[in-house]
Write a protein that holds these residues in place. Structure first.
Motif, PDB file in Angstrom:
ATOM      1  N   ALA A 113     -26.013 -28.021  27.784  1.00  0.00           N
ATOM      2  CA  ALA A 113     -26.280 -26.599  27.548  1.00  0.00           C
ATOM      3  C   ALA A 113     -25.025 -25.882  27.079  1.00  0.00           C
ATOM      4  O   ALA A 113     -25.086 -24.993  26.221  1.00  0.00           O
ATOM      5  CB  ALA A 113     -26.820 -25.950  28.827  1.00  0.00           C
ATOM      6  N   SER A 138     -24.540 -26.491  23.530  1.00  0.00           N
ATOM      7  CA  SER A 138     -25.537 -25.828  22.695  1.00  0.00           C
ATOM      8  C   SER A 138     -25.324 -24.328  22.546  1.00  0.00           C
ATOM      9  O   SER A 138     -25.880 -23.735  21.612  1.00  0.00           O
ATOM     10  CB  SER A 138     -26.941 -26.068  23.288  1.00  0.00           C
ATOM     11  N   CYS A 139     -24.575 -23.704  23.427  1.00  0.00           N
ATOM     12  CA  CYS A 139     -24.526 -22.235  23.448  1.00  0.00           C
ATOM     13  C   CYS A 139     -23.704 -21.682  22.285  1.00  0.00           C
ATOM     14  O   CYS A 139     -23.099 -22.416  21.503  1.00  0.00           O
ATOM     15  CB  CYS A 139     -24.010 -21.729  24.790  1.00  0.00           C
ATOM     16  N   TRP A 175     -28.559 -28.036  17.268  1.00  0.00           N
ATOM     17  CA  TRP A 175     -29.881 -27.721  17.817  1.00  0.00           C
ATOM     18  C   TRP A 175     -30.973 -28.591  17.203  1.00  0.00           C
ATOM     19  O   TRP A 175     -32.097 -28.128  16.936  1.00  0.00           O
ATOM     20  CB  TRP A 175     -30.208 -26.236  17.635  1.00  0.00           C
ATOM     21  N   TRP A 217     -25.984 -20.459  28.247  1.00  0.00           N
ATOM     22  CA  TRP A 217     -27.275 -20.911  27.713  1.00  0.00           C
ATOM     23  C   TRP A 217     -28.433 -20.298  28.489  1.00  0.00           C
ATOM     24  O   TRP A 217     -29.401 -19.816  27.905  1.00  0.00           O
ATOM     25  CB  TRP A 217     -27.320 -22.434  27.768  1.00  0.00           C
ATOM     26  N   LYS A 227     -31.350 -17.547  27.326  1.00  0.00           N
ATOM     27  CA  LYS A 227     -32.787 -17.746  27.543  1.00  0.00           C
ATOM     28  C   LYS A 227     -33.416 -16.516  28.192  1.00  0.00           C
ATOM     29  O   LYS A 227     -34.504 -16.074  27.800  1.00  0.00           O
ATOM     30  CB  LYS A 227     -33.016 -18.980  28.432  1.00  0.00           C
ATOM     31  N   ASN A 286     -33.109 -13.237  25.811  1.00  0.00           N
ATOM     32  CA  ASN A 286     -33.932 -13.286  24.599  1.00  0.00           C
ATOM     33  C   ASN A 286     -35.318 -12.704  24.806  1.00  0.00           C
ATOM     34  O   ASN A 286     -36.002 -12.348  23.837  1.00  0.00           O
ATOM     35  CB  ASN A 286     -34.058 -14.733  24.117  1.00  0.00           C
ATOM     36  N   ASN A 312     -36.137 -17.380  21.886  1.00  0.00           N
ATOM     37  CA  ASN A 312     -37.322 -17.972  22.517  1.00  0.00           C
ATOM     38  C   ASN A 312     -37.822 -19.230  21.810  1.00  0.00           C
ATOM     39  O   ASN A 312     -38.974 -19.639  22.002  1.00  0.00           O
ATOM     40  CB  ASN A 312     -38.457 -16.937  22.611  1.00  0.00           C
ATOM     41  N   TYR A 316     -34.733 -24.164  23.214  1.00  0.00           N
ATOM     42  CA  TYR A 316     -33.931 -23.701  24.353  1.00  0.00           C
ATOM     43  C   TYR A 316     -34.210 -24.539  25.599  1.00  0.00           C
ATOM     44  O   TYR A 316     -33.449 -24.489  26.556  1.00  0.00           O
ATOM     45  CB  TYR A 316     -34.219 -22.229  24.634  1.00  0.00           C
TER      46      TYR A 316
END
Length: 454
Positions: free
Chosen positions: A59, A62-63, A87, A401, A405, A408, A431, A435
């Motif tokens: 995570a 990914s952020c 991603w 992350w 979530k 969003n 969204n 995620y």
């Protein structure tokens, strides 16, 4: 005795590593033959170095806190690192002898905790042993719930009270039984198990840490506050944050930190609820990538974190150097608790109280002579500042992350993530199903549990 416990720990971990890749404990060994049965044995088992690792590396990769050039991207050893950075829908956490990803690390700890909890059931709690008995039970419940929360944050949808009973949660491994059928519980059951364990742990754990590497009551309440925040249960999160601060209120004054050396914040800070809480498989983001410009620009020149957290590299971009340890620290701190308290107060209609909580933290983060306590005219103004400070303070903690979530879902804070690497541009809309990280394929192959769908 020490050699015996070392053998037991090694044996358990060997079983557990194979168990994560082969149906939990596919080997038909009788685990009872190697399980410690005395309080002293269980205490030594709970001091395993396995508990120093806290997950959430994929995570963090990914952020939106990092940028990469093609050359930096090529430095990553595992393809999965590049897949998470861009991603990619087909991402997978690779599993090898030299790599302990967050799924494996989590369930190793969960199984050790279950062994300890079952061991305690065979021992009578007495007036003489109740202190160590309660501490061991509290520690086991704390560490198990911490890993359940980590896995839920990465591999599940964000908690929504309306859909959680139907949404897929995680495998709730609650026994040491190697033959237990493994299924994904609902997200509602997952979070209820987490908060139930933490509420019990917070009452069992000692008020003061026995040693810095062991959690105490303030740390359990801090993790409970984090869990409640991620359930949008603001009153419960506020109450837990208040309880944590009652037992653990120290805030590190960055005005007193010597800003020299490569890592000036590698300190034994009493702000941390645990001395060791390192991100599992952090993918070397602070070394290979660079801090995103929009994040770095949030720090004012009078903000001491601007120089303590970051180092200017030869490409005139910034990398992170502000960890409390040699590895990325992901545990709870007094600072995070104050941010939770501030946010929940703002969301519950108390902007003045929210800013009071925030100012306790910021007075220790800005140059003393320049700091002027912040005020807010309304709830929105307070919340905007608190969320900005949350991103600034908790950078590299494996929290961003999950914050993306949850934020969003509110159009005011929803954000499309964009990474341009060379001639390629990658986007992640608010969204987006991506995620929710995919469960490692080796787990699906051996256990047959339901994979997340894209």
């Amino acid at each position: 005795m020490k050699k015996k416990i070392q053998f037991v720990t090694i044996a358990l971990i060997s079983l557990l590593v194979s168990s994560c890749s082969k149906g939990w404990l596919e080997e038909k060994q009788n685990i009872k033959l190697i399980v410690p049965t005395t309080l002293n044995d269980l205490d030594l088992l709970m001091n395993s170095s396995e508990f120093e690792y806290d997950g959430r590396g994929a995570a963090e990769t990914s952020c939106d806190d990092y940028n990469f050039t093609p050359e930096q991207l090529s430095l990553f050893y595992y393809n999965s690192d590049r897949d998470f950075i861009t991603w990619k829908k087909e991402r997978d956490l690779e599993y090898g002898s030299s790599q302990l990803n967050e799924w494996v690390a989590a369930y190793i700890q969960v199984q050790i905790c279950n062994v300890v909890l079952e061991g305690l059931e065979t021992i009578n709690r007495t007036e003489k042993n109740k202190a160590i008995y309660d501490r061991l039970k509290g520690c086991a419940l704390f560490y198990r719930s911490r890993q359940f929360l980590n896995i839920a944050m990465d591999f599940c949808k964000y908690y929504d009270a309306d859909t959680a009973p139907a949404d897929l949660g995680i495998p709730l491994k609650l026994t040491a039984d190697k033959d237990e059928k493994i299924v994904r519980a609902s997200l509602e059951a997952t979070y209820q198990q987490i908060v139930t364990d933490l509420e019990t742990a917070s009452k069992l754990l000692p008020v003061e840490q026995i040693i810095r590497s062991q959690v105490a009551r303030g740390g359990a309440y801090a993790l409970l506050a984090r869990a409640y925040l991620f359930m949008d249960r603001y009153q419960a999160a506020q109450k837990s944050a208040d309880s944590s601060l009652k037992y653990h209120s120290y805030v590190e004054d960055f005005n007193l930190v010597n800003n020299t050396g490569t890592r000036p914040l590698v300190i034994e800070s009493k702000e941390m609820h645990l001395r060791f809480s390192a991100m599992t498989r952090s993918s070397s983001n602070p070394t290979y990538g660079r801090i995103a410009d929009d994040l770095y620009d949030l720090y004012e020149n009078t903000d001491l974190r601007k120089s303590l957290f970051f180092r200017k590299e030869t490409d005139n971009k910034y990398s992170f150097r502000g960890s409390y340890s040699g590895q990325l620290f992901t545990g709870t701190t007094t600072a995070e608790v104050l941010l939770i308290l501030a946010e929940t107060k703002a969301r519950l209609g108390d902007p003045d109280g929210a800013m009071d909580a925030l100012n306790i933290l910021l007075s220790k983060r800005y140059i003393s002579q320049s700091f002027v306590p912040l005020t807010a005219q309304n709830q929105k103004e307070a919340l905007d500042r608190i969320l900005a400070e949350r991103r600034k303070e908790l950078v590299t903690r494996g929290i961003r992350w999950q914050d993306l979530k949850r934020l969003n879902r509110d159009p005011q804070y929803a954000k499309t993530l964009t990474r341009t690497i060379g001639s390629e541009t990658y986007n992640l809309p608010p969204n987006d199903p991506r995620y929710v990280l995919p469960i490692p394929q080796f787990v699906i192959n051996y256990n047959g549990i339901t994979q997340n769908q894209y």
